[in-house]
Every structure is written in structure tokens, then in C-alpha cells.
Motif scaffolding. Structure first.
Motif, PDB file in Angstrom:
ATOM      1  N   HIS A 145       0.987  -1.238  -0.190  1.00 31.00           N
ATOM      2  CA  HIS A 145      -0.032   0.003  -0.221  1.00 31.00           C
ATOM      3  C   HIS A 145       0.868   1.262  -0.007  1.00 31.00           C
ATOM      4  CE1 HIS A 145       0.478  -0.669   4.330  1.00 31.00           C
ATOM      5  NE2 HIS A 145       0.403   0.618   4.450  1.00 31.00           N
ATOM      6  N   HIS A 148      -0.175   5.988   3.093  1.00 28.31           N
ATOM      7  CA  HIS A 148       0.036   6.593   4.211  1.00 28.31           C
ATOM      8  C   HIS A 148       1.188   7.579   4.056  1.00 28.31           C
ATOM      9  CE1 HIS A 148      -1.728   2.959   5.424  1.00 28.31           C
ATOM     10  NE2 HIS A 148      -1.338   2.911   6.689  1.00 28.31           N
ATOM     11  N   ASP A 154       5.262   1.464   8.228  1.00 26.34           N
ATOM     12  CA  ASP A 154       3.954   0.969   7.773  1.00 26.34           C
ATOM     13  C   ASP A 154       3.486   1.650   6.620  1.00 26.34           C
ATOM     14  OD1 ASP A 154       1.400   0.103   7.302  1.00 26.34           O
ATOM     15  OD2 ASP A 154       0.313   1.585   8.676  1.00 26.34           O
ATOM     16  N   TYR A 256      -4.565  -5.935   6.984  1.00 28.27           N
ATOM     17  CA  TYR A 256      -4.453  -5.247   5.844  1.00 28.27           C
ATOM     18  C   TYR A 256      -5.336  -5.659   4.399  1.00 28.27           C
ATOM     19  CZ  TYR A 256      -0.501  -2.954   8.061  1.00 28.27           C
ATOM     20  OH  TYR A 256       0.290  -2.123   8.956  1.00 28.27           O
ATOM     21  N   TYR A 284       3.024   2.485  15.641  1.00 25.41           N
ATOM     22  CA  TYR A 284       2.272   2.173  14.622  1.00 25.41           C
ATOM     23  C   TYR A 284       1.150   3.224  14.366  1.00 25.41           C
ATOM     24  CZ  TYR A 284      -1.790   0.027  11.731  1.00 25.41           C
ATOM     25  OH  TYR A 284      -2.669  -0.391  10.950  1.00 25.41           O
ATOM     26  N   HIS A 285       0.993   3.718  13.347  1.00 25.12           N
ATOM     27  CA  HIS A 285       0.147   4.800  12.953  1.00 25.12           C
ATOM     28  C   HIS A 285       0.303   6.100  13.853  1.00 25.12           C
ATOM     29  CE1 HIS A 285      -3.141   2.852  10.227  1.00 25.12           C
ATOM     30  NE2 HIS A 285      -2.029   2.584   9.704  1.00 25.12           N
TER      31      HIS A 285
HETATM   32 ZN    ZN Z   1      -1.557   1.371   8.346  1.00 26.52          ZN
END
Ligand code: ZN
Length: 400
Positions: A145, A148, A154, A256, A284-285
């Protein structure tokens, strides 16, 4: 940027408003600036310092507010300096992501100037694809992906790992399988890609979702929905033999883009490879998921592990014993003396040869021989090659 790294990436545009199963491609979101400032105009939260300060997808706002009025739109971290990453796509709202320190600073002020200079307009969803054709139409889907902003592990680590694996595969003189690398936004990108490529899904042998591959953790695998596909068996074998593998998890419908691939109408075998899992990764995030938590060495190591997995799919074959009536004589062929005694790799190869001859009955492929013998897959492949050189094994194509 991937093109600068010699990936032959072609981009596809899916226009806003296109129906993709139960979804619709949204309008494009653009942002120019955003901030929360005090009465004197001093910015306390500034998009220009970190684009993660604004909830992705925020509608425009330009207002003077009290702290209490602003509070419902603030996503504050427990962390002193890091702030969260949030999206509000598909909702008509806005928000700011802030650290604990910034929350405390905002509380000092009665009136705050809040501005998000953003807009939605018709455009398209963009994804990129790079193909590496092989001898067979059977295709491995390599999925990362790209949505982000500014997140390192990530996001970027998966893209970088895929790019490395692409180069390793591209250097091969021949490939048994075809490879399709897709770089797409998470969720809506996967849904769009699947709906646009429905007629090609039958060719997909399995998919690998790559993310969180640059941190210091050992590897964590997530099996496919069925749990017994070829790639699941490969992952279990690697876990048995490679100490760098920390854990292996059964499929669950969170996570995901394996969620989309594994939906009942699509039903593609999709496994996921990460180092930390999202649950294990403290950054994370958050804005803490930055270049400080990933390294080039870890990404290269991840790429090499993924490549080894793909090699298992490339090298798997069905060996057939051409001399199946009792054991063939290994001595005169130089196979006994060369590998027959002593500890070490040589003895290991001898054991691999015995197992291979025994299980090369047309019912066991190389993977099954590795599983049954407990010996690493590459040792079995080596034994098959040696025995083939001496005419004791005929290699047939492993069934998919
Ligand atoms: Zn993510």
C-alpha cells in the motif's frame, strides 16, 4: 520514484465516481495548509511541520473557536511528542492529530484560530503496476500500500522491499511464474484493483501482502484464509528452519488488504509478511513511525526472505525415481563416497538424497519431501538436482 529505481511501473487511473463493488471511488482530496494558532497568530499545530497533523481527508474549516469547541476535533496522543495518524475519508468532518505537549499548549488559550485549507474535486484513484512475465501465466501478486503519508515502516518499507524483490526476480534468466507488483492505496485501492481486474484473478496463484518490513523485529507471517495453500506450507517450512521468524498466525478478517483478497467472492490465497505486527509496533500509525525506526539492512534482509519464499514456488518440482526397485547403487555414481559419511553438510545431503529417492514416487513434490523429511527445502532441491545429473531422478512440473 519507483521508475527512477528502474521498475517498469505503469499507472492506472480510476475516475472519481466509478463504482467498485459496494464502493465508489471518492473525489480527490487536496490540502495546501492547515494550522491551529493562538490569538497572536503563533502556530501551535502546523501542517507544514508534519502533514500527519491534519486528519487525512479533512473538509475545509476557517474559524475562531474556544478550546472546548475545538476539543471534539482533536486526536491527541499519550506520547509527549509523537502524534497519531488518522484518516476521515468517506466522512464529512475534519480533525487535527497532536502530541500531549501540543494538547497542553492549546489548553492555555481561550480563543484559537483553526484553519484547514483543503478541497475535494473530481479526479481519480491512482495505482501502479509492474509486471515480470514468466514461462507460465500463473501469477504471484506482490501487494504493497502507498497511501500513508510520511510513514516509514507501515508504508515505505513495504514499497522498498517489493522494489528489491522486483530487481532480484528481474535478474533471473528465466522465471517459471509471472509476477505482478501492485502499488495501490490500502482498502479502496485494493477494492478498485480487484474490481478492475476480475477477469484476471483466475491466473493469480497466490498474493503476498508486504508491509512493516524495516524495523528490528523478527518476521511474522499471517497465513491465507484456507491455511493449507502451497504458500502456507512454504511459510510453515521457513518458520521451522529460520530462527529469524518470530511467529505465524492463522488468518483473521482484520489487518491489511488480505481482507479484500480473502473476501468470499474473491477468495485469492493471500498471505502477509511483516516484521512487527501492527499490534506489536508501538509507533504504528503515529508520527513516531519515521526513518528512525527502519533501516536499509533490515529492508534488504526482508527482501531476501521474500525472495527465498518465491524461489520455493519457482524451484518446486515433482521428482520421479527412475530406478525405484530397491535402492539404486550410489557408490559407483560417486554419490555415496562424496556424501556418505561424517557430520556436516555432506551427511545432510546424503540424508536428503535418501529421502528424495524414497519419496520420489510421483506423489510427493519437493515441498512435500521437505515437509516429510524435516530437511530444508533448498537441500531437497539440491539433492534432486544431483540425482537428476546421475539419471536417477526425472523432474516433472509440480502441479499447481
Ligand atoms: Zn496503516
Amino acid at each position: 520514484m519507483l521508475r527512477e529505481f528502474d521498475l517498469d511501473v505503469r499507472t492506472k487511473e480510476v475516475p472519481s465516481g466509478t463504482t467498485c463493488f459496494d464502493w465508489e471511488i471518492p473525489q480527490e482530496w487536496r490540502i495546501r495548509d492547515a494550522y491551529i494558532a493562538d490569538e497572536s497568530g503563533q502556530r501551535i499545530v502546523d501542517y507544514k511541520m508534519s502533514n500527519l497533523h491534519v486528519c487525512n481527508g479533512s473538509v475545509p474549516v476557517d474559524s475562531l473557536m474556544t478550546f472546548d469547541e475545538l476539543m471534539p476535533f482533536l486526536h491527541a496522543s499519550d506520547h509527549e511528542l509523537d502524534h497519531p495518524y488518522r484518516t476521515v475519508f468517506f466522512r464529512d468532518t475534519w480533525g487535527f492529530c497532536i502530541s500531549r505537549q501540543q494538547l497542553q499548549a492549546l489548553q492555555q488559550h481561550n480563543r484559537l484560530r483553526v484553519r484547514i485549507d483543503s478541497e475535494y474535486s473530481d479526479g481519480s484513484l491512482t495505482y501502479g503496476e509492474a509486471m515480470l512475465p514468466g514461462d507460465s501465466q500463473d501469477t504471484v501478486l506482490m501487494w504493497t500500500h502507498i497511501c500513508h503519508p510520511s510513514l516509514a515502516n507501515d508504508n515505505v518499507s513495504g514499497i522498498a522491499t517489493a522494489a528489491c524483490v522486483y530487481h532480484q526476480l528481474a535478474e533471473q534468466k528465466s522465471r517459471r511464474l509471472s509476477y505482478r507488483f501492485v502499488f495501490a492505496p490500502a482498502t479502496i485501492g485494493a477494492i478498485a484493483w480487484l474490481s478492475q481486474n476480475q477477469n484476471q484473478l483466475d491466473a493469480v496463484y497466490f498474493a503476498l501482502v508486504l508491509t512493516l518490513l524495516g524495523d528490528e523485529s523478527g518476521f511474522n507471517f499471517k497465513l491465507t484464509r484456507s491455511g493449507d495453500h502451497f504458500i502456507d506450507r512454504c511459510l510453515r517450512l521457513v518458520e521451522n528452519h529460520d530462527k529469524r521468524v518470530e511467529g505465524i498466525a492463522e488468518f483473521d478478517p482484520s489487518g491489511y488488504d488480505e481482507r479484500q483478497f480473502s473476501s468470499p467472492g474473491i477468495d485469492l490465497p493471500a498471505a502477509r509478511i511483516t516484521r512487527s505486527t501492527p499490534e506489536q509496533f508501538p509507533e504504528y500509525h503515529t508520527s513516531g513511525d519515521n526513518r528512525g525506526v527502519i533501516s536499509e539492512n533490515r529492508i534488504l534482509e526482508s527482501a531476501s526472505l521474500v525472495y527465498c519464499l518465491l524461489k520455493m514456488a519457482e524451484d518446486n518440482c515433482l521428482p520421479v525415481n527412475t530406478s525405484p526397485y530397491c535402492e539404486p547403487r550410489l557408490g559407483p555414481r560417486g554419490l555415496f563416497h562424496a556424501y556418505g559419511s561424517g557430520p556436516s553438510a555432506a551427511a545432510d545431503l546424503h540424508t536428503s538424497i535418501l529421502w528424495t529417492l524414497n519419496l520420489a514416487d510421483g506423489a510427493h513434490d519437493a515441498l512435500a519431501i521437505s515437509e516429510r523429511s524435516g530437511l530444508p527445502f533448498d537441500r531437497i532441491v539440491e539433492a534432486i538436482d544431483r540425482l537428476q545429473q546421475h539419471g536417477l531422478i526425472r523432474k516433472e512440473r509440480a502441479p499447481f
